[in-house]
Design a protein around this motif. Structure first.
Motif, PDB file in Angstrom:
ATOM      1  N   ASP A 514       6.087   9.941   0.159  1.00 21.60           N
ATOM      2  CA  ASP A 514       5.723   8.739   0.912  1.00 21.60           C
ATOM      3  C   ASP A 514       4.317   8.813   1.491  1.00 21.60           C
ATOM      4  OD1 ASP A 514       8.031   7.414   0.366  1.00 21.60           O
ATOM      5  OD2 ASP A 514       9.055   8.000   2.201  1.00 21.60           O
ATOM      6  N   LEU A 515       3.827  10.020   1.742  1.00 18.16           N
ATOM      7  CA  LEU A 515       2.444  10.158   2.201  1.00 18.16           C
ATOM      8  C   LEU A 515       1.472   9.848   1.074  1.00 18.16           C
ATOM      9  CD1 LEU A 515       0.343  11.025   4.355  1.00 18.16           C
ATOM     10  CD2 LEU A 515       0.558  13.360   3.449  1.00 18.16           C
ATOM     11  N   LEU A 516       1.752  10.348  -0.131  1.00 18.49           N
ATOM     12  CA  LEU A 516       0.837  10.142  -1.258  1.00 18.49           C
ATOM     13  C   LEU A 516       0.948   8.724  -1.818  1.00 18.49           C
ATOM     14  CD1 LEU A 516       1.141  13.511  -3.220  1.00 18.49           C
ATOM     15  CD2 LEU A 516      -0.668  12.789  -1.641  1.00 18.49           C
ATOM     16  N   PHE A 517       2.172   8.248  -2.027  1.00 16.98           N
ATOM     17  CA  PHE A 517       2.381   6.929  -2.636  1.00 16.98           C
ATOM     18  C   PHE A 517       3.801   6.489  -2.275  1.00 16.98           C
ATOM     19  CE2 PHE A 517       1.887   4.483  -6.957  1.00 16.98           C
ATOM     20  CZ  PHE A 517       1.840   3.298  -6.258  1.00 16.98           C
ATOM     21  N   PRO A 518       3.963   5.659  -1.227  1.00 16.07           N
ATOM     22  CA  PRO A 518       5.296   5.295  -0.736  1.00 16.07           C
ATOM     23  C   PRO A 518       6.237   4.850  -1.847  1.00 16.07           C
ATOM     24  CG  PRO A 518       3.619   4.413   0.708  1.00 16.07           C
ATOM     25  CD  PRO A 518       2.889   4.985  -0.466  1.00 16.07           C
ATOM     26  N   GLN A 519       7.456   5.344  -1.787  1.00 12.42           N
ATOM     27  CA  GLN A 519       8.442   5.014  -2.806  1.00 12.42           C
ATOM     28  C   GLN A 519       8.728   3.513  -2.817  1.00 12.42           C
ATOM     29  OE1 GLN A 519      11.738   8.018  -3.126  1.00 12.42           O
ATOM     30  NE2 GLN A 519      10.795   8.782  -1.232  1.00 12.42           N
ATOM     31  N   MET A 522       3.895  -0.508  -5.521  1.00 14.16           N
ATOM     32  CA  MET A 522       3.083  -0.626  -6.733  1.00 14.16           C
ATOM     33  C   MET A 522       1.602  -0.754  -6.386  1.00 14.16           C
ATOM     34  SD  MET A 522       5.325  -3.086  -9.285  1.00 14.16           S
ATOM     35  CE  MET A 522       5.353  -4.473  -8.164  1.00 14.16           C
ATOM     36  N   ASP A 523       1.268  -0.599  -5.113  1.00 16.22           N
ATOM     37  CA  ASP A 523      -0.108  -0.775  -4.655  1.00 16.22           C
ATOM     38  C   ASP A 523      -0.812   0.578  -4.560  1.00 16.22           C
ATOM     39  OD1 ASP A 523      -2.478  -1.638  -3.647  1.00 16.22           O
ATOM     40  OD2 ASP A 523      -1.664  -2.521  -1.812  1.00 16.22           O
ATOM     41  N   ALA A 524      -1.317   1.045  -5.694  1.00 16.75           N
ATOM     42  CA  ALA A 524      -1.974   2.357  -5.726  1.00 16.75           C
ATOM     43  C   ALA A 524      -3.252   2.374  -4.896  1.00 16.75           C
ATOM     44  CB  ALA A 524      -2.279   2.750  -7.170  1.00 16.75           C
ATOM     45  N   LEU A 525      -3.892   1.209  -4.755  1.00 19.08           N
ATOM     46  CA  LEU A 525      -5.150   1.153  -4.014  1.00 19.08           C
ATOM     47  C   LEU A 525      -4.955   1.567  -2.556  1.00 19.08           C
ATOM     48  CD1 LEU A 525      -8.160   0.443  -4.268  1.00 19.08           C
ATOM     49  CD2 LEU A 525      -7.591  -1.891  -3.574  1.00 19.08           C
ATOM     50  N   GLU A 526      -3.774   1.284  -1.998  1.00 21.07           N
ATOM     51  CA  GLU A 526      -3.492   1.631  -0.616  1.00 21.07           C
ATOM     52  C   GLU A 526      -2.826   3.004  -0.483  1.00 21.07           C
ATOM     53  OE1 GLU A 526      -4.360  -0.071   2.155  1.00 21.07           O
ATOM     54  OE2 GLU A 526      -5.482  -1.347   0.779  1.00 21.07           O
ATOM     55  N   SER A 527      -2.738   3.731  -1.579  1.00 18.57           N
ATOM     56  CA  SER A 527      -2.089   5.040  -1.556  1.00 18.57           C
ATOM     57  C   SER A 527      -3.094   6.135  -1.208  1.00 18.57           C
ATOM     58  CB  SER A 527      -1.477   5.334  -2.928  1.00 18.57           C
ATOM     59  OG  SER A 527      -2.503   5.663  -3.867  1.00 18.57           O
ATOM     60  N   HIS A 538      -7.157   3.349  -8.457  1.00 19.25           N
ATOM     61  CA  HIS A 538      -7.601   2.098  -9.100  1.00 19.25           C
ATOM     62  C   HIS A 538      -6.710   1.704 -10.281  1.00 19.25           C
ATOM     63  CE1 HIS A 538     -11.156   2.232  -6.625  1.00 19.25           C
ATOM     64  NE2 HIS A 538     -11.447   3.437  -7.068  1.00 19.25           N
ATOM     65  N   PHE A 539      -5.670   2.497 -10.551  1.00 17.32           N
ATOM     66  CA  PHE A 539      -4.823   2.229 -11.704  1.00 17.32           C
ATOM     67  C   PHE A 539      -3.566   1.453 -11.299  1.00 17.32           C
ATOM     68  CE2 PHE A 539      -6.515   6.543 -13.420  1.00 17.32           C
ATOM     69  CZ  PHE A 539      -7.729   5.939 -13.712  1.00 17.32           C
ATOM     70  N   ARG A 540      -2.967   0.780 -12.288  1.00 22.69           N
ATOM     71  CA  ARG A 540      -1.671   0.136 -12.043  1.00 22.69           C
ATOM     72  C   ARG A 540      -0.634   1.223 -11.814  1.00 22.69           C
ATOM     73  NH1 ARG A 540      -0.099  -3.314 -16.842  1.00 22.69           N
ATOM     74  NH2 ARG A 540      -1.184  -4.986 -15.763  1.00 22.69           N
ATOM     75  N   GLY A 541       0.125   1.116 -10.723  1.00 21.11           N
ATOM     76  CA  GLY A 541       1.022   2.204 -10.373  1.00 21.11           C
ATOM     77  C   GLY A 541       2.441   1.766 -10.071  1.00 21.11           C
ATOM     78  N   PHE A 542       3.388   2.720 -10.224  1.00 19.08           N
ATOM     79  CA  PHE A 542       4.795   2.510  -9.891  1.00 19.08           C
ATOM     80  C   PHE A 542       5.295   3.779  -9.216  1.00 19.08           C
ATOM     81  CE2 PHE A 542       3.847  -0.061 -13.561  1.00 19.08           C
ATOM     82  CZ  PHE A 542       4.439  -1.280 -13.283  1.00 19.08           C
ATOM     83  N   SER A 543       5.832   3.651  -8.024  1.00 21.27           N
ATOM     84  CA  SER A 543       6.336   4.805  -7.290  1.00 21.27           C
ATOM     85  C   SER A 543       7.854   4.729  -7.197  1.00 21.27           C
ATOM     86  CB  SER A 543       5.727   4.839  -5.880  1.00 21.27           C
ATOM     87  OG  SER A 543       6.217   5.927  -5.138  1.00 21.27           O
ATOM     88  N   ASN A 544       8.520   5.665  -7.919  1.00 18.92           N
ATOM     89  CA  ASN A 544       9.972   5.784  -7.870  1.00 18.92           C
ATOM     90  C   ASN A 544      10.680   4.541  -8.421  1.00 18.92           C
ATOM     91  OD1 ASN A 544      12.111   7.579  -7.230  1.00 18.92           O
ATOM     92  ND2 ASN A 544      12.644   6.335  -5.449  1.00 18.92           N
ATOM     93  N   PHE A 545      10.267   4.099  -9.613  1.00 17.20           N
ATOM     94  CA  PHE A 545      10.902   2.977 -10.305  1.00 17.20           C
ATOM     95  C   PHE A 545      11.691   3.503 -11.499  1.00 17.20           C
ATOM     96  CE2 PHE A 545       8.114   0.547  -7.789  1.00 17.20           C
ATOM     97  CZ  PHE A 545       8.464  -0.800  -7.878  1.00 17.20           C
ATOM     98  N   LYS A 581      14.156   7.922 -12.778  1.00 17.13           N
ATOM     99  CA  LYS A 581      13.042   7.454 -11.956  1.00 17.13           C
ATOM    100  C   LYS A 581      11.945   8.522 -11.874  1.00 17.13           C
ATOM    101  CE  LYS A 581      15.710   4.580  -8.713  1.00 17.13           C
ATOM    102  NZ  LYS A 581      16.008   4.373  -7.267  1.00 17.13           N
ATOM    103  N   PRO A 582      10.918   8.424 -12.692  1.00 16.61           N
ATOM    104  CA  PRO A 582       9.768   9.315 -12.487  1.00 16.61           C
ATOM    105  C   PRO A 582       9.203   9.074 -11.089  1.00 16.61           C
ATOM    106  CG  PRO A 582       9.619   8.166 -14.595  1.00 16.61           C
ATOM    107  CD  PRO A 582      10.741   7.542 -13.841  1.00 16.61           C
ATOM    108  N   ASP A 583       8.710  10.151 -10.436  1.00 18.16           N
ATOM    109  CA  ASP A 583       8.205   9.977  -9.075  1.00 18.16           C
ATOM    110  C   ASP A 583       7.063   8.971  -9.036  1.00 18.16           C
ATOM    111  OD1 ASP A 583      10.030  11.698  -8.008  1.00 18.16           O
ATOM    112  OD2 ASP A 583       8.728  13.449  -8.102  1.00 18.16           O
TER     113      ASP A 583
END
Length: 716
Positions: A514-519, A522-527, A538-545, A581-583
């Motif tokens: 959750d510190l690196l990229f909240p589960q 999808m907003d990697a810019l705010e991670s 700057h990439f399209r991201g998915f955290s715990n999907f 679910k990949p992290d």
């Protein structure tokens, strides 16, 4: 409709109607404008309560229930008709004999909107002492052959008991959108428009005003159930009357402000309270020639948010001979400026030395209205408080705030929109100056004795152009990164309070995740994925999907046409592989994917190597063709493990000679019928990730915090 033109003549014109309509008197934005023009002419041709103006909406039924075809709109009056003098004014466009700023250009709107317009008029001929009738046709279709859009019949005598008056007929709209609007027009809608548009004129005529009737015809039959009528008893009394004086202003000597003059113009305020089904909301409108007009640069919309009286809304009319004097060829469009518009345009056009500005009118009128109506004043005060709060909360530049000013009753969101528009203009100007300064660096010689002094001077000039807000934002951004690194260090050291309380102890892996990229995000810019690689945010991201739930721009990534054998492969042994679910998944560009797996500090990463590779194989084999991935980059992160265990499990791993991690440069990925993909893999520790982040961030944070050597040593 008249088709025989033998009993009359086409009236030649000395100017080009095509050019006039294209360049000067353009089509009005409202399809109601031709009706307004016709009714305005009828009001000017009639005298008072003995007269009547009738608007007829004529349609025919279509095969579709409730749908009609447009036939014609008629506007009839019982006025004096087209006398010889009136006819001459009709021929002479811009003739001022009817009154200042009443130049007869309204008929140009008829040509803009309709293919064919007819007048049928009965008048009294003073010379012959007889009543006569004449017809007039207007159409741009005549231009090509006759070089004029006007045909007039020869006058004919009529019986003495024939009433005088004029009827205008509008046929065949040019524009399909206008035609639909006229087909759907109701007598109720016409009533509302006429009532509010002419209220000022009608109020002035109360006790001796014309009756305005609105009728509806279907297939030629009068449907009197839809009739509406505006008569003297419909006109309300004035609820509030006042006037204000607005001073003329001239531009000051520096050309960036104004000097108030003693001379003034008077503006009259008349406010009415009308039923809410007629007056839909509170409004303040300007008038010209006793008709409401539009001025795009004046905004009284805030009064619409007030509640003055139950079941009623206010219509406030502002009139002045000055406003009438600013009316243009396009009836109802005022030639009046705000102070900002005037300063921008005065060098492009010729203006009188002294001016009345619309924002001054707005300010004076608003002061009067808010003083009389407490509920409107409350809206004004709340708006001012909201904007003050926005200025404080967003640390807005005081110079820009002062420049754009505050509009009375303005919503905070609208104020912010204006602020950011102006800020963009300011930044554009500063950017140009910055580019010029950077370009001037070409003139410097690094071997010169004065190089450092000149270099620093130019850097200082650039720095002076950076807004304080931006500098503050940058320091907050660096501080945020430093704080995130400190948090990661505390998690690694198990020093967070939530890790120390036994019955509420939080999972180590979840804290880092959750510190690196909240589960669920999808907003990697705010991670905080920059800790691993600066580009990752700057990439399209998915955290715990779940893999099967991945979507790109709303489109599922996994194929939806899996065959039975594929479904069996993915679900046998009571497992749903696509439900894994990949992290963290990142998609930097087409055909590439980054997989990040975060494990607890005590986890053995060798147990997860195959799982991570399996994720890559599932994405490779079962993604849709447009999302197929060829190259994967896998980062497996834990903390307390031995790199030799990794190499024992897979001897193809290599140990980095620079930092504490192992990597596998090229590993095949299962791809099903697509063939194999390629995978690069790193296995590293959270402490390694943290050291990488500190190295990248230190060049900024050390400057910002001015850490001394001892502090740096402790930090490292």
């Amino acid at each position: 409709m008249i088709t025989d033109f033998s009993n009359g003549e086409f009236i030649k014109q000395t100017f080009s109607y095509e050019s006039l309509m294209k360049r000067r008197v353009k089509k009005h934005s409202s399809f109601f404008q031709p009706i307004f023009e016709a009714v305005s002419n009828a009001l000017e041709a009639t005298k008072g309560q003995e007269d009547e103006i009738t608007i007829r909406l004529k349609v025919s039924k279509s095969l579709q229930e409730g749908k009609f075809y447009f036939n014609c709109i008629e506007v009839e009056d019982t006025g004096c008709g087209f006398t010889k003098e009136n006819l001459q004014r009709f021929f002479d466009l811009f003739n001022e004999s009817k009154g200042y700023n009443n130049l007869g250009t309204g008929r140009i709107q008829f040509l803009h909107f309709f293919q064919h317009t007819e007048y049928h008029s009965v008048y009294y001929d003073e010379e012959a002492r007889k009543k006569k009738q004449r017809d007039i046709c207007l159409s741009m279709k005549y231009i090509q052959k006759e070089r004029t859009p006007i045909w007039v019949s020869n006058p004919e005598e009529v019986e003495d008991d024939t009433p005088t008056g004029t009827t205008i007929y509008f046929y065949l709209p040019w524009d399909e959108k206008d035609r639909v609007s006229y087909e759907e027009l109701t007598t109720d809608e016409v009533y509302d428009k006429m009532f509010t548009h002419y209220l000022g004129r009608l109020c002035l005529s109360k006790g001796n005003m014309q009756t305005i009737s609105i009728e509806h015809y279907i297939n030629g039959a009068h449907d009197d159930t839809r009739d509406r009528k505006i008569c003297d008893e419909n006109i309300p009394n004035v609820d509030y009357h006042d006037d204000v004086k607005v001073h003329y202003k001239t531009v000051n000597s520096t050309g960036d402000g104004f000097v108030t003059q003693r001379e003034t113009e008077t503006f009259e305020i008349n406010s009415f309270l009308l039923p809410s089904d007629v007056q839909k909301k509170n409004e303040i409108k300007l008038t010209s020639k006793n008709e409401t007009v539009d001025a795009s640069n004046v905004d009284f919309s805030f009064v619409g948010r007030a509640k003055i009286e139950e079941g009623k809304n206010m219509l406030c009319l502002i009139s002045s001979s000055f406003l009438t004097g600013q009316d243009t060829d396009l009836r109802g469009k005022l030639n009046i400026y705000t102070k900002e518009e005037f300063l921008k345009e005065r060098n492009l056009f010729s203006f009188p030395e002294k001016q009345i500005f619309i924002d001054d009118v707005q300010e004076e009128v608003t002061d009067k209205i808010t003083s009389h109506y407490p509920s409107i004043n409350k809206i004004k005060e709340e708006s001012e408080e909201d904007i003050d709060q926005v200025v404080e909360d967003f640390s807005l530049d005081s110079e820009i705030v002062k420049k754009i000013g505050r509009k009375t009753g303005e919503k905070a969101s609208d104020f912010l929109s204006r602020y950011y528009d102006e800020e963009a203009e300011v930044e554009k100007d500063k950017s140009k100056k910055m580019r010029d300064i950077f370009a001037s660096f070409r003139q410097l010689d690094p071997t010169s004795k004065n190089f450092k002094k000149s270099f620093n001077a130019k850097v200082g000039a650039v720095n002076s152009l950076i807004p304080v807000k931006n500098k503050s934002s940058l320091s907050r951004y660096i501080s945020s990164r430093t704080a995130a690194m400190n948090m990661l260090q505390m998690i690694i050291d198990k020093d967070l309070e939530c890790q120390l309380v036994t019955n509420k102890r939080k999972d180590h892996e979840k804290l880092i995740h959750d510190l690196l990229f909240p589960q669920g995000s999808m907003d990697a810019l705010e991670s905080n994925l920059w800790m691993l690689n600066e580009d990752f945010i700057h990439f399209r991201g998915f955290s715990n999907f779940k893999i099967k739930d991945l979507k790109a721009d709303g489109i599922p990534i996994i194929r939806d046409d899996l065959d039975e054998q594929e479904k069996k492969t993915l679900t046998e042994y009571n497992k749903d592989l696509l439900g894994n679910k990949p992290d963290i998944l990142l998609f930097p560009e087409e055909h590439k994917c980054i997989i990040i797996e975060l494990k607890s500090d005590t986890a053995d990463p060798t147990k997860y190597l195959n799982q991570a590779v399996q994720y890559a194989g599932l994405l490779r084999a079962f993604a849709k063709d447009e999302f197929v991935i060829d190259n994967f980059y896998l980062y497996l992160i834990a903390e307390k493990f031995n790199f030799e265990r990794i190499r024992i499990t897979n001897p193809l791993f290599r140990i980095s000679q620079y930092l504490d991690y192992v990597f596998l440069p090229n590993n095949p990925v299962y791809g099903g019928t697509r063939g194999e993909g390629a995978l690069y893999m790193e296995v590293l520790k959270y402490s390694t990730l943290l050291n990488r982040a500190k190295l990248r961030n230190s060049i900024f944070s050390d400057k910002l915090y001015d850490l001394d050597e001892d502090e740096k040593a402790v930090d490292e």
